[in-house]
Scaffold this active site. Structure first.
Site, PDB file in Angstrom:
ATOM      1  N   ASP A  45       0.385  -1.426   0.289  1.00  0.00           N
ATOM      2  CA  ASP A  45       0.295  -0.376  -0.046  1.00  0.00           C
ATOM      3  C   ASP A  45       0.885   1.390   0.126  1.00  0.00           C
ATOM      4  O   ASP A  45       1.871   1.754   0.780  1.00  0.00           O
ATOM      5  CB  ASP A  45      -1.098   0.175   1.668  1.00  0.00           C
ATOM      6  CG  ASP A  45      -1.603   0.932   1.256  1.00  0.00           C
ATOM      7  OD1 ASP A  45      -2.842   0.986   0.105  1.00  0.00           O
ATOM      8  OD2 ASP A  45      -2.097   2.233   1.972  1.00  0.00           O
ATOM      9  N   GLU A  93       2.131  -0.645  -5.101  1.00  0.00           N
ATOM     10  CA  GLU A  93       0.804   0.578  -5.521  1.00  0.00           C
ATOM     11  C   GLU A  93       2.042   1.848  -5.682  1.00  0.00           C
ATOM     12  O   GLU A  93       2.214   2.480  -4.546  1.00  0.00           O
ATOM     13  CB  GLU A  93      -0.137   1.024  -4.088  1.00  0.00           C
ATOM     14  CG  GLU A  93      -0.957   1.658  -4.808  1.00  0.00           C
ATOM     15  CD  GLU A  93      -2.211   2.333  -3.639  1.00  0.00           C
ATOM     16  OE1 GLU A  93      -3.064   2.983  -4.032  1.00  0.00           O
ATOM     17  OE2 GLU A  93      -1.484   2.506  -2.637  1.00  0.00           O
TER      18      GLU A  93
HETATM   19  C1  GLC Z   1      -4.234   2.924  -0.705  1.00  0.00           C
HETATM   20  C2  GLC Z   1      -5.053   2.220  -0.587  1.00  0.00           C
HETATM   21  C3  GLC Z   1      -6.637   3.183  -0.105  1.00  0.00           C
HETATM   22  C4  GLC Z   1      -6.056   3.434   1.852  1.00  0.00           C
HETATM   23  C5  GLC Z   1      -4.566   4.677   1.213  1.00  0.00           C
HETATM   24  C6  GLC Z   1      -4.399   4.139   2.814  1.00  0.00           C
HETATM   25  O1  GLC Z   1      -4.304   4.366  -1.905  1.00  0.00           O
HETATM   26  O2  GLC Z   1      -5.773   1.357  -1.922  1.00  0.00           O
HETATM   27  O3  GLC Z   1      -7.900   2.378  -0.360  1.00  0.00           O
HETATM   28  O4  GLC Z   1      -6.953   4.054   1.767  1.00  0.00           O
HETATM   29  O5  GLC Z   1      -3.685   3.539   0.228  1.00  0.00           O
HETATM   30  O6  GLC Z   1      -3.771   3.127   3.342  1.00  0.00           O
END
Ligand code: GLC
Ligand code: MG
Length: 554
Positions: free
Chosen positions: A214, A274
């Protein structure tokens, strides 16, 4: 059916189809209205038969759920809402028996404010070792009443919250790129680094095949740039070069260390980031041989339905990934973004930000035609593909959830200006003609209300319909998994009219996607493998606008 691959097969991630399970909304085994591990276990055969190679499960750790579980209070456990650690072990075992790999979601940028570390940090006071695990700073201004920098939270409002110290006086500020319940960790701190490497090992020992990381690009901040980055209106990227909060050089060393942990396992495990960066080339820097195995292709996801734009992203992706030896990845949606049939039916078909895009008029029939074509593009490209749960059912974004039902912190943090991401998180319809549509046992109430019209979109309703979105996904995935033309990494563009994407893979397998306003002829000599438009639609030798075809030409 037997597993498609031995669990130790090499480099499986280079062409894997990874199905994203947003756990709260996938399937509810115990009837409390919230999806859970029991629900996932009951649907593993469905995912195997659909043609997934792996599932990515969003966070299931103990959490106050300020951000649906992305606020983790204990990285080694399972929240009772979702099940138990024993059930997690069972799920991993059952998935492996079916030939499905399991990828967990790890949240290293921030913990929950309920994490013991943060509780300790608040109590311990300024200058303590406990505070040094987070990003505490004194405020600016005479009485420290101004936040240390002008940075904003992704969810709206400022990125700093001031604490009250033990003496009852206003004290230091702590950083949170997201909600105040999600304090950011200090990744310069060796204790933080060691703890996360140990968390990775703990789950690898339980058998998980990898992690989705994440906010992978956000762990290191540039404190020398105290002003907020330019507003994120750029398309298709929403990270601009020079953003002090994303894609800082220091993150790479963190993933080199994680890669050593992943490679040290038998068999080696994988890491998917991500990564938000300003270009595919910047993303590819995370995919150098000693870093991550894959990263989500947000430039592809955010691209409008436009041949030139998509072609440019595809070219940049292929070139930048090849330069570091990484497999490209392709994705069109996830639990944060608007669902395909809705956004492709809007006047602007890309993704900017929800404030600008939500509530635009939607031509759902048009969006559905494009979503059908888009999945043949997604699955026709070389590399790995990510599918978000419910896209195979052609679910639309639910844009009319009652305000009282909204749960995304974005809704409150934006002062009720942005409804947030709940519209793509409505629990899946599996069967039946009324809610809960088989999401949970009869009589249970899903945590977000599914629209009555979803009776027609349930798995059961689509299962016997050869023209359904589900049938298209099944056929496309079966071909992707079984046809030699799609097995390798070969890719070449072929000449095509304006607005048409036409490329060849191995064995003369071609993928044509018509994003122009006029039908385009298909070669008479072809053997059609699959088309996104209904079989009975018009001229069989022409591809209408917003349609795609896979065929052999040899
Ligand atoms: C990422 C996740 C999202 C979350 C954020 C904070 O972007 O995909 O759903 O709210 O991180 O953890
Ligand atoms: Mg439940």
């Amino acid at each position: 059916m037997s597993p498609r691959h031995a669990p130790t097969a090499d480099a499986w991630w280079r062409r894997a189809v990874v199905y994203q399970v947003y756990i709260r909304s996938f399937a509810d085994g115990d009837g409390d209205g919230i999806g859970d591990i029991a629900g996932i276990r009951s649907r593993l055969p469905y995912l195997r038969d659909l043609g997934a190679d792996a599932i990515w499960i969003t966070p299931w750790y103990p959490s106050p759920m300020a951000d649906g579980g992305y606020d983790v209070a204990d990285y080694r456990g399972v929240d009772p809402l979702f099940g138990s650690i024993e059930e997690a072990d069972e799920l991993i075992r059952e998935a492996h028996d079916l030939g499905l790999r399991v990828i967990l979601d790890i949240v290293p940028n921030h913990t929950s404010a309920a994490h013991p570390w943060f509780v300790e940090a608040l109590a311990a006071g300024p200058g303590s070792a406990a505070r040094a695990r987070y990003v505490f700073r004194d405020g600016r201004g005479a009485d420290g009443g101004e936040p240390p920098t002008g940075w904003g939270s992704v969810f709206g409002g400022g990125a700093w919250t001031r604490v009250t110290e033990a003496d009852g006086q206003p004290g230091q500020w702590y950083l949170h790129l997201f909600a105040p319940e999600q304090p950011d960790l200090e990744w310069d701190n060796p204790e933080v680094r060691a703890a996360f490497e140990d968390i990775l090992r703990t789950w690898f020992e339980r058998g998980v095949d990898g992690f989705r990381i994440d906010v992978a690009s956000g762990l290191v901040k540039d404190h020398a740039s105290p002003e907020p980055p330019p507003p994120p209106h750029g398309v298709p990227s929403y990270v601009v070069a020079g953003d002090p909060l994303s894609d800082q050089e220091g993150v790479h060393e963190i993933y080199r260390a994680w890669r050593r942990v992943a490679d040290g396992q038998a068999p080696p495990r994988i890491l998917l980031g991500e990564v938000h960066a300003s270009s595919p080339a910047r993303v590819a820097r995370y995919l150098r041989p000693d870093e991550l195995h894959g990263a989500f292709n947000f430039h592809f996801l955010r691209s409008p339905w436009d041949a030139a734009r998509l072609r440019a992203v595809i070219d940049e992706t292929l070139a930048s990934h090849a330069a570091v030896g990484a497999a490209p990845t392709w994705v069109l949606s996830n639990h944060d973004e608007t669902r395909q049939v809705t956004r492709y039916g809007r006047p602007f078909t890309g993704i900017r930000e929800r404030l600008l895009d939500d509530g635009q008029p939607v031509d759902e029939a048009l969006g559905t035609r494009r979503a059908r074509a888009a999945v043949l593009l997604l699955l026709g490209l070389p590399g790995s593909a990510y599918l978000y749960q419910g896209e195979e059912l052609g679910l639309p974004e639910v844009e009319d959830l009652p305000e009282a039902a909204l749960r995304d912190p974005v809704w409150t943090r934006s002062g009720h200006a942005i409804r947030g991401r709940d519209g793509c998180r409505v629990p899946l319809p599996w069967s039946g003609t009324a809610p809960p549509f088989g999401f949970g046992p009869p009589g249970s109430t899903p945590w977000l209300p599914p629209p009555a019209s979803w009776a027609e979109r349930s798995l059961e309703a689509q299962s016997e319909d050869p023209g359904s979105m589900l049938a298209l996904y099944r056929r496309a995935l079966a071909l992707r998994n079984g046809h030699p033309g799609l097995a390798g990494e070969t890719f070449a563009w072929l000449p095509a009219p304006d607005g048409v994407l036409l490329f060849e893979r191995d064995d003369g397998l071609r993928c044509a996607v018509n994003l122009s306003g006029a039908p385009v002829p298909l070669p008479a000599s072809r053997t059609t493998l699959l088309r996104s438009d209904a079989a009975d639609a018009g001229d069989p030798d022409a591809l209408p606008p917003d349609a795609a075809a896979w065929y052999l030409d040899r």
